[in-house]
Design a protein around this motif. Structure first.
Motif, PDB file in Angstrom:
ATOM      1  N   PRO A  46    -104.940 -22.094 -87.454  1.00 46.12           N
ATOM      2  CA  PRO A  46    -105.739 -22.700 -88.537  1.00 46.12           C
ATOM      3  C   PRO A  46    -106.721 -23.761 -88.034  1.00 46.12           C
ATOM      4  O   PRO A  46    -107.647 -24.121 -88.756  1.00 46.12           O
ATOM      5  CB  PRO A  46    -104.687 -23.301 -89.474  1.00 46.12           C
ATOM      6  CG  PRO A  46    -103.401 -23.290 -88.733  1.00 46.12           C
ATOM      7  CD  PRO A  46    -103.501 -22.245 -87.672  1.00 46.12           C
ATOM      8  N   ALA A  47    -106.546 -24.246 -86.798  1.00 44.14           N
ATOM      9  CA  ALA A  47    -107.521 -25.191 -86.254  1.00 44.14           C
ATOM     10  C   ALA A  47    -108.810 -24.478 -85.852  1.00 44.14           C
ATOM     11  O   ALA A  47    -109.827 -25.138 -85.610  1.00 44.14           O
ATOM     12  CB  ALA A  47    -106.927 -25.945 -85.064  1.00 44.14           C
ATOM     13  N   ARG A  49    -109.798 -22.858 -83.161  1.00 38.33           N
ATOM     14  CA  ARG A  49    -110.323 -23.140 -81.817  1.00 38.33           C
ATOM     15  C   ARG A  49    -110.135 -21.946 -80.890  1.00 38.33           C
ATOM     16  O   ARG A  49    -109.398 -21.027 -81.165  1.00 38.33           O
ATOM     17  CB  ARG A  49    -109.525 -24.285 -81.172  1.00 38.33           C
ATOM     18  CG  ARG A  49    -109.505 -25.581 -81.883  1.00 38.33           C
ATOM     19  CD  ARG A  49    -108.358 -26.427 -81.344  1.00 38.33           C
ATOM     20  NE  ARG A  49    -107.064 -25.774 -81.569  1.00 38.33           N
ATOM     21  CZ  ARG A  49    -105.924 -26.187 -81.065  1.00 38.33           C
ATOM     22  NH1 ARG A  49    -105.893 -27.231 -80.278  1.00 38.33           N
ATOM     23  NH2 ARG A  49    -104.789 -25.554 -81.330  1.00 38.33           N
ATOM     24  N   THR A  59     -95.776 -13.577 -79.631  1.00 42.27           N
ATOM     25  CA  THR A  59     -95.844 -15.040 -79.786  1.00 42.27           C
ATOM     26  C   THR A  59     -97.304 -15.502 -79.719  1.00 42.27           C
ATOM     27  O   THR A  59     -98.022 -15.163 -78.784  1.00 42.27           O
ATOM     28  CB  THR A  59     -95.042 -15.742 -78.659  1.00 42.27           C
ATOM     29  OG1 THR A  59     -93.696 -15.267 -78.702  1.00 42.27           O
ATOM     30  CG2 THR A  59     -95.054 -17.249 -78.837  1.00 42.27           C
ATOM     31  N   VAL A  60     -97.709 -16.267 -80.725  1.00 40.34           N
ATOM     32  CA  VAL A  60     -99.075 -16.785 -80.796  1.00 40.34           C
ATOM     33  C   VAL A  60     -99.053 -18.228 -80.287  1.00 40.34           C
ATOM     34  O   VAL A  60     -98.289 -19.058 -80.790  1.00 40.34           O
ATOM     35  CB  VAL A  60     -99.603 -16.736 -82.240  1.00 40.34           C
ATOM     36  CG1 VAL A  60    -100.989 -17.367 -82.329  1.00 40.34           C
ATOM     37  CG2 VAL A  60     -99.634 -15.287 -82.744  1.00 40.34           C
ATOM     38  N   VAL A  61     -99.883 -18.509 -79.300  1.00 39.64           N
ATOM     39  CA  VAL A  61     -99.875 -19.839 -78.675  1.00 39.64           C
ATOM     40  C   VAL A  61    -101.304 -20.392 -78.701  1.00 39.64           C
ATOM     41  O   VAL A  61    -102.168 -19.949 -77.948  1.00 39.64           O
ATOM     42  CB  VAL A  61     -99.360 -19.767 -77.223  1.00 39.64           C
ATOM     43  CG1 VAL A  61     -99.048 -21.178 -76.712  1.00 39.64           C
ATOM     44  CG2 VAL A  61     -98.150 -18.868 -77.095  1.00 39.64           C
ATOM     45  N   SER A  65    -103.533 -26.908 -73.998  1.00 40.48           N
ATOM     46  CA  SER A  65    -102.382 -27.700 -73.546  1.00 40.48           C
ATOM     47  C   SER A  65    -101.075 -27.071 -73.996  1.00 40.48           C
ATOM     48  O   SER A  65    -100.084 -27.067 -73.245  1.00 40.48           O
ATOM     49  CB  SER A  65    -102.464 -29.119 -74.103  1.00 40.48           C
ATOM     50  OG  SER A  65    -103.640 -29.730 -73.661  1.00 40.48           O
ATOM     51  N   VAL A  66    -101.066 -26.520 -75.207  1.00 45.66           N
ATOM     52  CA  VAL A  66     -99.842 -25.861 -75.695  1.00 45.66           C
ATOM     53  C   VAL A  66     -99.580 -24.594 -74.882  1.00 45.66           C
ATOM     54  O   VAL A  66     -98.429 -24.299 -74.519  1.00 45.66           O
ATOM     55  CB  VAL A  66     -99.964 -25.559 -77.209  1.00 45.66           C
ATOM     56  CG1 VAL A  66     -98.698 -24.890 -77.717  1.00 45.66           C
ATOM     57  CG2 VAL A  66    -100.227 -26.839 -78.002  1.00 45.66           C
ATOM     58  N   GLU A 100    -104.885 -34.081 -69.776  1.00 46.99           N
ATOM     59  CA  GLU A 100    -105.396 -34.681 -71.008  1.00 46.99           C
ATOM     60  C   GLU A 100    -106.748 -35.365 -70.752  1.00 46.99           C
ATOM     61  O   GLU A 100    -107.645 -35.321 -71.597  1.00 46.99           O
ATOM     62  CB  GLU A 100    -104.368 -35.698 -71.521  1.00 46.99           C
ATOM     63  CG  GLU A 100    -104.433 -35.900 -73.001  1.00 46.99           C
ATOM     64  CD  GLU A 100    -103.278 -36.747 -73.519  1.00 46.99           C
ATOM     65  OE1 GLU A 100    -103.339 -37.982 -73.370  1.00 46.99           O
ATOM     66  OE2 GLU A 100    -102.320 -36.178 -74.079  1.00 46.99           O
ATOM     67  N   ILE A 104    -109.347 -33.548 -73.102  1.00 45.81           N
ATOM     68  CA  ILE A 104    -109.688 -34.345 -74.278  1.00 45.81           C
ATOM     69  C   ILE A 104    -110.842 -35.300 -73.976  1.00 45.81           C
ATOM     70  O   ILE A 104    -111.884 -35.261 -74.620  1.00 45.81           O
ATOM     71  CB  ILE A 104    -108.450 -35.109 -74.804  1.00 45.81           C
ATOM     72  CG1 ILE A 104    -107.360 -34.104 -75.200  1.00 45.81           C
ATOM     73  CG2 ILE A 104    -108.828 -35.975 -76.010  1.00 45.81           C
ATOM     74  CD1 ILE A 104    -106.082 -34.714 -75.700  1.00 45.81           C
ATOM     75  N   LYS A 105    -110.669 -36.157 -72.970  1.00 45.50           N
ATOM     76  CA  LYS A 105    -111.654 -37.222 -72.742  1.00 45.50           C
ATOM     77  C   LYS A 105    -112.965 -36.678 -72.158  1.00 45.50           C
ATOM     78  O   LYS A 105    -114.052 -36.935 -72.697  1.00 45.50           O
ATOM     79  CB  LYS A 105    -111.036 -38.280 -71.810  1.00 45.50           C
ATOM     80  CG  LYS A 105    -111.862 -39.545 -71.611  1.00 45.50           C
ATOM     81  CD  LYS A 105    -111.046 -40.553 -70.795  1.00 45.50           C
ATOM     82  CE  LYS A 105    -111.902 -41.716 -70.310  1.00 45.50           C
ATOM     83  NZ  LYS A 105    -112.374 -42.582 -71.386  1.00 45.50           N
TER      84      LYS A 105
END
Lengths: 227, 227
Positions: A46-47, A49, A59-61, A65-66, A100, A104-105
């Motif tokens: 739902p994000a 991305r 399995t949906v991943v 990072s996940v 991360e 992310i940064k």
């Protein structure tokens, strides 16, 4: 065969392609443009991305990072010395901190802007010319991130320590997008360049170096191992 | 005793405080204002964020997600049925997906704006009145996130499934900041409200409910378990 919903110039997708390539896991690639908000992609995550991995058992991943943690959970231990996540808790902190940092940064400050303005905008329905203020700011920020890689690569064999880890592939995925766009100033960052040459020469990198943006040639050195 | 560099209204810091409280780990709190860019904080984490955990053996663990994984790596298994991270790989995907949803997506779209404009700006050297356009956009986005929690809480006992997990504390940490500012519209989200009442009644929540912004009273129901 696992399926990866991705975009060839999504840095987070590239991170996962590099990791699966390094582990020798063949995958089927499904290209997504997240601006399309395809209902099938939103049903997976739902994000909305990229990347999203669908494993053989269904399995949906979602999310780089996940996916990284999932790959380590199900198969990390079996990789022995090739495992990209250390087993020592302190070393794991450093790997995750750096992953991360880039996913992310560096993404928020540099790569997502470069890719959005210079690549994704060409194909989006809204379209438009790149916002050059955003591009200039992103380039200035990318220089900071390259300086950080340069400092780490001057201290350690690989970014998180003596061993090749997820951190190297996360950083290399982001740099490779900037490098396609000629927005990675290597000549000022010798240690970073030497590190990038080493990681770029790994077989997992080959498919990324063959990616092309239609109508936009890469920087001349993009696919060269020695540059 | 472990030390947590935090801010009382940093949602990511609150997530870690809740988790350590739930596990019964006493901590020493050091308050940080990241706008100050205190050299001691930057030495612990060059990203200059909160939270940063310093464990008893001196291990420095920066960032809420990295801290969450570290806590599980070193002590998760010993928590038995109270462990906040499941052992099944698919269930771990769902917990990590939701933690990321709140610590990255909800933060970027809603909570970081609310906290920055309404709380942090009061104490920053640059100061200034809240940017009300940003606050309004953040409020509208917060409504979407509450709707998502409402949907999950209508399907499952806890957000990631039958068990209380990190996902619940990540979501509750973000909601609790919005709730202090009266920016969490509970009356429209009954299932979310019932879930929040349950998690708010846990002893780990008490210290958060006692936090106050100097000169700014919380929403009247902020510290009430039944609201």
């Amino acid at each position: 065969m696992p399926v990866l919903h991705h975009h060839p110039f999504c840095p987070q997708s590239r991170f996962v392609r590099l990791v699966l390539g390094e582990y020798g896991v063949p995958i089927e690639l499904v290209e997504e443009r997240i601006a399309d908000r395809r209902p099938e992609l939103l049903a997976l995550d739902p994000a909305g991305r990229t990347p999203v991995l669908i494993d053989d058992d269904g399995t949906v991943v979602p999310g780089a990072s996940v996916i990284m943690e999932y790959i380590d959970d199900i198969g990390g231990a079996a990789m022995g010395p090739r495992r990209l996540m250390p087993t020592d808790p302190q070393a794991r902190v450093e790997v995750r901190r750096l992953v991360e940092w880039f996913t992310i940064k560096c993404d928020a400050e540099a790569t997502s802007w470069l890719v959005q303005e210079k690549i994704f905008k060409r194909h989006s329905p809204q379209g438009g010319a790149p916002d050059m203020d955003a591009v200039r700011a992103a380039r200035a920020n990318m220089r900071h991130h390259m300086r950080y890689i340069d400092a780490l690569a001057g201290l350690r064999r690989w970014l998180a320590g003596d061993q090749l880890t997820y951190a190297d592939f996360a950083a290399a995925a982001h740099l490779s997008c900037a490098d396609y766009l000629d927005d990675a100033p290597w000549s000022e960052h010798e240690a970073a360049k030497e590190w990038y040459q080493r990681i770029k020469s790994r077989p997992a990198f080959r498919s990324l170096l063959a990616d092309r943006v239609p109508g936009m040639a890469p920087a001349p050195h993009y696919a060269e191992i020695d540059f």
